[in-house]
Design a protein around this motif. Structure first.
Motif, short mmCIF file in Angstrom:
data_model
loop_
_atom_site.label_atom_id
_atom_site.label_comp_id
_atom_site.label_asym_id
_atom_site.label_seq_id
_atom_site.Cartn_x
_atom_site.Cartn_y
_atom_site.Cartn_z
N MET A 32 0.83 -1.20 0.00
CA MET A 32 0.00 0.00 0.00
C MET A 32 0.87 1.26 0.00
N ASP A 33 1.99 1.21 0.70
CA ASP A 33 2.92 2.35 0.71
C ASP A 33 3.54 2.58 -0.66
N GLU A 34 3.75 1.50 -1.40
CA GLU A 34 4.44 1.55 -2.69
C GLU A 34 3.52 1.98 -3.85
N LEU A 35 2.22 1.73 -3.75
CA LEU A 35 1.30 2.00 -4.85
C LEU A 35 1.36 3.44 -5.37
N PRO A 36 1.36 4.48 -4.52
CA PRO A 36 1.42 5.84 -5.07
C PRO A 36 2.71 6.09 -5.87
N HIS A 37 3.81 5.47 -5.47
CA HIS A 37 5.08 5.64 -6.20
C HIS A 37 5.00 5.00 -7.58
N LEU A 38 4.32 3.86 -7.66
CA LEU A 38 4.17 3.18 -8.94
C LEU A 38 3.28 3.98 -9.89
N VAL A 39 2.21 4.56 -9.36
CA VAL A 39 1.32 5.40 -10.17
C VAL A 39 2.12 6.58 -10.72
N ALA A 40 2.93 7.23 -9.87
CA ALA A 40 3.75 8.36 -10.32
C ALA A 40 4.78 7.91 -11.35
N ALA A 41 5.37 6.74 -11.15
CA ALA A 41 6.37 6.23 -12.09
C ALA A 41 5.75 5.97 -13.45
N GLN A 42 4.54 5.41 -13.48
CA GLN A 42 3.89 5.16 -14.77
C GLN A 42 3.65 6.48 -15.49
N SER A 43 3.23 7.50 -14.75
CA SER A 43 3.00 8.82 -15.35
C SER A 43 4.31 9.44 -15.86
N ASN A 44 5.36 9.33 -15.06
CA ASN A 44 6.62 10.00 -15.39
C ASN A 44 7.46 9.25 -16.43
N TYR A 45 7.38 7.94 -16.46
CA TYR A 45 8.26 7.14 -17.32
C TYR A 45 7.54 6.45 -18.47
N GLY A 46 6.24 6.55 -18.53
CA GLY A 46 5.49 5.92 -19.61
C GLY A 46 5.93 6.40 -20.98
N SER A 47 6.25 7.69 -21.08
CA SER A 47 6.69 8.24 -22.36
C SER A 47 8.08 7.75 -22.76
N LEU A 48 8.80 7.17 -21.79
CA LEU A 48 10.13 6.60 -22.09
C LEU A 48 10.04 5.10 -22.36
N GLY A 49 8.83 4.59 -22.46
CA GLY A 49 8.66 3.19 -22.80
C GLY A 49 8.40 2.27 -21.63
N LEU A 50 8.05 2.81 -20.46
CA LEU A 50 7.77 1.97 -19.30
C LEU A 50 6.30 1.57 -19.26
N GLN A 51 6.06 0.29 -19.01
CA GLN A 51 4.70 -0.19 -18.75
C GLN A 51 4.73 -0.97 -17.45
N ILE A 52 3.99 -0.51 -16.47
CA ILE A 52 3.87 -1.22 -15.19
C ILE A 52 2.66 -2.14 -15.29
N ILE A 53 2.80 -3.31 -14.71
CA ILE A 53 1.71 -4.28 -14.59
C ILE A 53 1.61 -4.63 -13.11
N GLY A 54 0.41 -4.71 -12.57
CA GLY A 54 0.23 -4.98 -11.15
C GLY A 54 -0.59 -6.21 -10.84
#
Length: 174
Positions: free
Chosen positions: A73-95
């Motif tokens: 639960m502590d990590e989820l907000p960081h993952l949401v931010a990472a998808q927003s910030n790094y998605g344009s660099l080719g990152l896709q998070i799967i949960g």
């Protein structure tokens, strides 16, 4: 007579150690991941099937989690931010959640999760073990490079800084 022989032996040993250290530390070591990610598919909560093979050419961060896991639960907000910030660099998070869909659905809204989420305990556990987590501990993240090789594995929760360092190391950008 014994002292000069000892000094010569120590000098030769020191020179050899210096040469080995130079070869080891002075030149950059580029280590390519050698473990190819298994052929996994996830049934997402929106009713689609997401195969890892369909994401070739992109960086993929698979984050295994559960609603009952406090570090998750502590990590989820960081993952949401990472998808927003790094998605344009080719990152896709799967949960993939090791949980029931009914327990996960409210969290999608609460955390405004912006990446695909699956919720099937047995399928998630099997995928997690295939990716190298034989302990079954959560959270567990695996970064897969665009060629389908496992780049890094992280067992345990990551702070925002740790997640950013991981992604910067592989994708760039600050």
């Amino acid at each position: 007579m014994r002292k000069p022989a000892v000094f010569i032996a120590l000098a030769l040993l020191g020179a050899a150690a210096g040469a080995l250290s130079y070869r080891h530390f002075a030149q950059p070591k580029v280590e390519r991941a050698t473990t190819i990610a298994p052929a996994l598919s996830f049934a997402t909560l929106d009713g689609k099937t997401l195969a890892l093979s369909s994401l070739r050419g992109r960086w993929v961060l698979i984050n295994f989690w559960a609603s009952w896991c406090a570090p998750c639960m502590d990590e989820l907000p960081h993952l949401v931010a990472a998808q927003s910030n790094y998605g344009s660099l080719g990152l896709q998070i799967i949960g993939p959640a090791l949980d029931e869909p009914a327990a996960v659905q409210p969290l999608l809204r609460r955390f405004q999760i912006n990446y695909p989420v699956a919720a099937n305990f047995s399928a998630g556990d099997a995928a997690m073990r295939e990716l190298g987590n034989d302990r079954g501990a959560l959270p567990f993240s695996v970064l897969i490079d665009p060629d389908g090789f496992v780049a890094e594995r992280v067992l345990g929760g990551m702070s925002a800084e740790q997640l950013q360092q991981l992604l910067q190391r592989h994708l760039g950008r600050s």
